[in-house]
Scaffold this motif. Structure first.
Motif: not given
Ligand SMILES: CCCCn1c(-c2ccccc2C)cn2c3c(=O)[nH]c(=O)n(C)c3nc12
Length: 359
Positions: A40-42, A48-50, A65-68, A112-120, A163-166, A177-179
Motif C-alpha cells: 500500500v503506497i497511499g 487504498d492506492v497500491c 499503481a493500483i487504486k482499489t 491500474v496505471t503506470e507506476y511513478m517511482a517518485n510519487g506525488s 502539486a499534490r495531484n501531479i 493525475a487525479d481526474f
Molecule cells: C495523485 C494520484 C493519487 C493516486 N495514484 C495513482 C492513480 C491516479 C489516478 C487513477 C489511478 C491511480 C492508481 C497513481 N499513483 C502513484 C504512483 O504511480 N506512484 C506513487 O508513488 N504514488 C504515491 C502514487 N499515487 C498514485
C-alpha cells in the motif's frame, strides 16, 4: 491557416445514459489474476492506492499503481470511482498519467496505471528541498504545462491542478493525475465555462472567477498552474502559508500575489504573475507557457537574474539604512509603483521622512 490539433475532443462520461457504457468504451478490462498487489503506497477517497505488478499475455511484467475501491462501497461510489478511469482512458500524452486498464468483473474493483517511482510532486519536493538545479525545476514546470496544454486542447478542464495531484517518475518526468473532480467544458455556456453545484473548491489554487462565480475554464486552470509553478520553486511550500481561505480570497481580490520564493528567477516569477492576472483573458494560454519555458530552458542565462525577495521586516545589519529602504520599497510596492524605486533612490529618497516632504 489554422493548424488543427491532432487530438480528439474529450467526451464527458456524465453524458452517457449508462456510465458503465463509458467505462466499456474508454477502458480495457484486466483479468485480476494478472495483477499482483505488493504494497500500500497511499490512500484515496475510495480506498487504498497500491504498488504492484501487471502481467499481460505476450508482454513483459510491469510495475503498476493500483487504486482499489473499498469493499462495501455504494453503487454511486463505484460509478464515481470508474468515471475517473473513463476520463483517463481517453488521454494519451507523455505528461498525463497513463491508464493500463480496470478490473470491474471481480472485487475489489481496481484502476491500474503506470507506476511513478517518485510519487506525488508536493511530497517529492519537500523530501528533496534545495536539491535540484533551476533548470531541473523549470523542466518539471514545462512537463506539467505540456500535459495541461494537451488536456486544454482536448477541451478538458481539470479544476484541481495542484502539486499534490501531479506524479513524478524515476526520470523526474511530471505527469498530471487525479481526474476525480474534473468536468468537460460545457459547449452551450457562453464562454465555455463550467458551472458546478458548489463542490469543495481548493481555494488557494483556484482563480477568483471560479471561486466567485464557479466558472471553470482552461484560463482558471492557468491560474492554478501559476500556483503549481510557485510550489515547485518553493520546494512544496504551502501557498499563502498559514493564512485562512477567507484571508487568501480577500488578499487576492485586493491585488496581493504570492511573492517570489527564495532564489526564484525574475522571468519565472513574472510568468507566475501573468498566470494570476485578474482578467482571465489576459492570462497566457498553455501553448504560450510551454513556449516561454522552452525558451528559458534553451537559454539558461535568462534565468540568472533573480527576483528581489520581498523584504518583510528584513533587517540586514550590514547596511544600517536597509530598514528605511525596505519601508520606501514596501510603500511603493503597496501602491504598485515599485518599478520607480530606483528613481527614488537616485534622488536620495531612501527613507519615508524624505518621501513625506514630497507630498
Ligand atoms: C495523485 C494520484 C493519487 C493516486 N495514484 C495513482 C492513480 C491516479 C489516478 C487513477 C489511478 C491511480 C492508481 C497513481 N499513483 C502513484 C504512483 O504511480 N506512484 C506513487 O508513488 N504514488 C504515491 C502514487 N499515487 C498514485
Amino acid at each position: 491557416g489554422s493548424v488543427h490539433s491532432s487530438v480528439r475532443t474529450y467526451v464527458d462520461p456524465h453524458t452517457y445514459e449508462d456510465p458503465n457504457q463509458a467505462v466499456r468504451e474508454f477502458t480495457r478490462e484486466i483479468d485480476a489474476c494478472h495483477i499482483t498487489i505488493e504494497s500500500v503506497i497511499g490512500g484515496g477517497e475510495f480506498g487504498d492506492v497500491c504498488k504492484g505488478k501487471l502481467r499481460m499475455p505476450g508482454r513483459l511484467e510491469m510495475t503498476v499503481a493500483i487504486k482499489t475501491l473499498k469493499p462495501g462501497a455504494t453503487e454511486k461510489n463505484r460509478l464515481d470511482f470508474l468515471t475517473e478511469a473513463s476520463i483517463m482512458g481517453q488521454f494519451d500524452d507523455p505528461n498525463v498519467i497513463f491508464l493500463e486498464g480496470v478490473v470491474t468483473k471481480s472485487n475489489p474493483i481496481m484502476i491500474v496505471t503506470e507506476y511513478m517511482a517518485n510519487g506525488s510532486l508536493d511530497t517529492f519536493l519537500r523530501n528533496n528541498d534545495g536539491k535540484f538545479t533551476i533548470i531541473q525545476l523549470v523542466g518539471m514546470m514545462r512537463g506539467v504545462a505540456s500535459g495541461m496544454k494537451y488536456l486544454s486542447e482536448m477541451g478538458f478542464v481539470h479544476r484541481d491542478l495542484a502539486a499534490r495531484n501531479i506524479l513524478v517518475n524515476e526520470s523526474l518526468v511530471c505527469k498530471v493525475a487525479d481526474f476525480g473532480l474534473s468536468r468537460e467544458i460545457e459547449s452551450d455556456t457562453t464562454d465555455g465555462a463550467y458551472t458546478t453545484t458548489g463542490g469543495k473548491i481548493p481555494v488557494r489554487w483556484t482563480a477568483p472567477e471560479a471561486i466567485a462565480f464557479r466558472k471553470f475554464t482552461s484560463a482558471s486552470d492557468v491560474w492554478s498552474y501559476g500556483v503549481v509553478m510557485w510550489e515547485i520553486v518553493s520546494y512544496g511550500e504551502r501557498p499563502y502559508y498559514n493564512w485562512s481561505n477567507q484571508d487568501v480570497i480577500k488578499a487576492v481580490e485586493k491585488g496581493y500575489r504570492l511573492p517570489p520564493p527564495m532564489d526564484c528567477p525574475e522571468a519565472i516569477h513574472q510568468l507566475m504573475l501573468d498566470c494570476w492576472q485578474k482578467e482571465r483573458s489576459h492570462r497566457p494560454k498553455l501553448t504560450q507557457i510551454v513556449k516561454t519555458l522552452d525558451k528559458l530552458i534553451r537559454a539558461p542565462e535568462l534565468l540568472r537574474k533573480l527576483a528581489k525577495p520581498r523584504p518583510h521586516n528584513f533587517i540586514d545589519p550590514s547596511t544600517p539604512d536597509m530598514t528605511s529602504l525596505s519601508s520606501v520599497e514596501d510603500w511603493l510596492v503597496s501602491i504598485k509603483m515599485d518599478k520607480y524605486l530606483n528613481l527614488f533612490l537616485a534622488a536620495g529618497m531612501s527613507n519615508m521622512d524624505q518621501v513625506r516632504h514630497l507630498t
